[in-house]
Scaffold this motif. Structure first.
Motif, short mmCIF file in Angstrom:
data_model
loop_
_atom_site.label_atom_id
_atom_site.label_comp_id
_atom_site.label_asym_id
_atom_site.label_seq_id
_atom_site.Cartn_x
_atom_site.Cartn_y
_atom_site.Cartn_z
N ASP A 61 11.82 122.59 14.14
CA ASP A 61 12.42 123.17 15.35
C ASP A 61 11.30 123.75 16.19
OD1 ASP A 61 14.30 123.97 17.18
OD2 ASP A 61 15.22 125.52 15.92
N THR A 97 9.97 134.13 9.01
CA THR A 97 10.89 133.45 8.10
C THR A 97 11.97 134.40 7.55
OG1 THR A 97 9.00 132.11 7.48
CG2 THR A 97 10.97 131.88 6.12
N SER A 131 14.54 136.04 10.16
CA SER A 131 15.46 135.13 10.84
C SER A 131 16.57 134.64 9.94
CB SER A 131 14.68 133.92 11.34
OG SER A 131 14.14 133.22 10.21
N LEU A 189 20.18 130.68 13.01
CA LEU A 189 18.91 131.42 12.97
C LEU A 189 19.00 132.69 13.84
CD1 LEU A 189 16.20 130.43 11.65
CD2 LEU A 189 15.48 129.78 13.96
N HIS A 195 8.25 129.55 19.40
CA HIS A 195 8.83 129.60 18.05
C HIS A 195 8.74 128.22 17.41
CE1 HIS A 195 10.96 133.41 19.30
NE2 HIS A 195 10.81 132.84 20.48
N VAL A 225 9.41 126.10 13.67
CA VAL A 225 9.84 126.07 12.26
C VAL A 225 9.20 124.85 11.62
CG1 VAL A 225 11.79 125.99 10.66
CG2 VAL A 225 12.04 127.18 12.86
N TYR A 226 8.38 125.10 10.61
CA TYR A 226 7.73 124.02 9.85
C TYR A 226 8.51 123.74 8.57
CZ TYR A 226 3.50 124.49 12.75
OH TYR A 226 2.62 124.52 13.79
N GLY A 251 17.23 125.56 6.44
CA GLY A 251 16.46 126.17 5.36
C GLY A 251 16.86 125.60 4.01
N LEU A 262 16.17 132.29 7.79
CA LEU A 262 15.99 130.84 7.75
C LEU A 262 16.47 130.23 6.42
CD1 LEU A 262 14.85 128.16 8.88
CD2 LEU A 262 12.60 128.84 8.02
N ALA A 300 10.58 126.14 3.90
CA ALA A 300 10.30 126.03 5.34
C ALA A 300 9.84 127.39 5.88
CB ALA A 300 11.55 125.58 6.08
N GLN A 301 9.01 127.36 6.90
CA GLN A 301 8.47 128.61 7.45
C GLN A 301 8.64 128.64 8.97
OE1 GLN A 301 4.18 129.38 7.09
NE2 GLN A 301 4.64 131.50 6.53
N TYR A 302 9.00 129.82 9.46
CA TYR A 302 9.24 130.02 10.90
C TYR A 302 8.14 130.94 11.45
CZ TYR A 302 11.73 132.41 14.83
OH TYR A 302 12.08 133.00 16.01
#
Ligand SMILES: Cc1cc2nc3c(=O)[nH]c(=O)nc-3n(C[C@H](O)[C@H](O)[C@H](O)COP(=O)(O)OP(=O)(O)OC[C@H]3O[C@@H](n4cnc5c(N)ncnc54)[C@H](O)[C@@H]3O)c2cc1C
Length: 477
Positions: free
Chosen positions: A398, A338, A341, A56, A311, A313-314, A349, A343, A355-357
């Protein structure tokens, strides 16, 4: 250029490869100086940089700029980076307030958006519809804005009181402070209204909201900061002939005639007619020769202020907008990171498509900057769930934090007096850095302006023909 001609060019050393040092080095090289830039860290960009966390790419802190940041935008242009940033056509800030419990939150979305009208009407419609203030408070804001417009930024007395004290004297209350003045001010000044000099706050609000209608349109990098502030900057510095030394900490600066000696740790001194000291106030305090600037001993009193980035990450998309500001929560500003990065291309990812950051940018958090990660996690994840319904059911893949304890200088009342100009009492030695007397808060814009001021000062002292300065803060040509 032959070796002989090269030796005839005046030598300059720039200490520090943040935005101030990058600007000064480019300007001096363009004016024909033989420039060495010494940066203690392994990368350029100073306080605005990126690093790798496994696969990332992470920015140390979300950075935004405004359309009125003409000097920073000029640097972006000089670095060939205008296509690596975005800039809103019209200011548009979603402001999401939350009240009620974790299980039954009440959310209200408002917007600070400008219309295509002259100042101050450009914000009138948005203010009239702003749900986070009632009609009486909206009238208070108008009163405050009119009073701000009447302030003379050249008046030194403005630095003697806090913005908060002045706001209250001008009809503001806790609601208008929270929903407007601090919402904008904390993010731009890195201090709450009661802790910030009126001089700096007035400058920010007058320039950003009350000068040109487009002044506060928001811009940000569309790529990791390091792509611009390290990769592009290094390429352009080297193309301009600047010798860039990374991992090169300057340990000592010995003033002498006709050349100063700049001693790097573990290396031979470099001799130069011109030295630009472009570190923060602590490196100036360590390297400046005695009596180089007025009240030099007061540099030790010049405090700093922290910024924390949280930070998360979902495993799924929880935010549909690129960013928003929060009210009624310890969360301040939230950005979707997202794409920047990379991701999607990471193992995480690929295992979790969609996934979203998110990065939370938390300014002026003196009481939180040293909290353990576990405690910050306990504090912020439930808040994100309160603000964003989808976050409540999402898995957190994360969670980490980046802490910048000395993100900016402390913009408290009296700070203007502590900021020196580029010129020192030592011929050939000039200062740069966002902390110097630019009139701007500690920002990328202030850093670039300080780099220009240092270069102008150095070039004038060496009698070098100055490129034409158009007086608009843009890159002089
Ligand atoms: C988390 C965070 C968020 C921020 N958000 C924003 C934002 O949204 N918008 C905005 O405009 N600004 C923002 N800022 C502020 C902005 O990043 C800084 O004001 C600006 O980058 C400062 O640049 P500078 O060149 O003056 O100093 P610095 O970036 O501090 O650079 C100084 C450099 O000098 C080097 N150095 C120091 N001493 C020596 C030595 N002895 N030898 C060699 N090298 C030395 C240091 O390693 C450093 O790289 C933020 C800052 C942080 C930390």
């Amino acid at each position: 250029m032959t070796g002989r001609a090269d030796a005839a060019r005046p030598a300059a050393v720039v200490i520090g490869g943040g935005l101030a040092g990058i600007t000064a080095a480019l300007r001096l090289a363009e004016a024909g100086h033989r420039v060495t830039l010494a940066e203690g860290r392994p990368r350029l960009g100073g306080l605005a940089f990126s690093f790798q966390r496994g696969e990332l790419t992470v920015d140390n802190g979300q950075h935004v700029y405004l359309r009125c940041c003409t000097a920073y935008r000029g640097l972006l242009e000089r670095l060939g980076a205008t296509r690596l940033v975005t800039l809103q056509d019209r200011l548009d800030v979603p402001v999401l307030s939350v009240s009620g419990s974790e299980t039954a939150p009440v959310r209200t979305l408002g917007r600070l958006r400008r219309a295509g009208l002259p100042v101050p009407l450009h914000l009138a419609g948005s203010l009239a519809r702003y749900p986070h203030l009632g009609p009486a408070d909206r009238a208070r804001v108008v009163r405050g804005a009119l009073a701000l417009q009447g302030l003379d930024l050249a008046d030194p007395a403005l630095d003697e009181i806090s913005f908060g004290e002045w706001l209250r004297r001008n009809g503001q209350n806790a609601n208008t402070l929270a929903a407007l003045w601090d919402l904008v001010g904390v993010a731009t000044l890195n201090a709450r209204a009661d802790q910030v000099s009126l001089a700096l706050a007035a400058m920010v609000f007058k320039t950003g909201l009350l000068s040109d209608p487009g002044a506060s349109d928001i811009g940000m990098a569309a790529v990791p900061l390091g792509t611009i502030h390290h990769d592009r900057a290094l390429a352009e510095l080297e193309r301009a002939g600047v010798k860039v030394l990374l991992r090169a900490r300057v340990a000592e600066l010995k003033p002498a005639e006709p050349q100063h000696a700049v001693r790097l740790e573990g290396a031979e001194p470099i001799a130069a007619e011109t030295v630009v000291l472009a570190g923060a106030q602590d490196s100036a305090a360590a390297l400046l020769p005695p009596n180089a600037i007025a009240d030099q001993e007061r540099l030790a009193d010049f405090g700093t202020a922290p910024i924390l980035n949280v930070h998360v990450v979902y495993d799924r998309k929880v935010l549909r907008r690129p960013f928003f500001a929060a009210l009624g929560s310890p969360v301040q500003w939230v950005f979707d990171r997202t794409a920047h990065s990379g991701l999607a291309g990471t193992e995480l990812g690929r295992a979790h498509p969609g996934a979203q950051y998110l990065a939370l940018s938390q300014s002026a958090v003196q009481d939180e900057i040293d909290l353990p990660v576990a405690e910050l996690r306990r504090r912020y994840l439930p808040e994100l769930a309160r603000l964003l319904p989808a976050a409540a059911g999402a898995e957190v893949l994360d969670f980490f934090v980046t802490r910048e304890r000395t993100a900016t200088f402390d913009p408290a009342p009296g700070s203007a007096q502590l900021r020196p100009s580029a010129r020192t009492n030592v011929p050939g030695l000039v200062l740069a850095g966002a902390w110097t007397a630019t009139g701007w808060p500690a920002t990328m814009e202030g850093a670039v302006r300080s780099g220009h001021a240092a270069a102008d000062e150095a070039l004038a002292a060496t009698g070098t023909r100055l490129p034409v300065d158009r007086g608009d803060g843009r890159w002089p040509r």
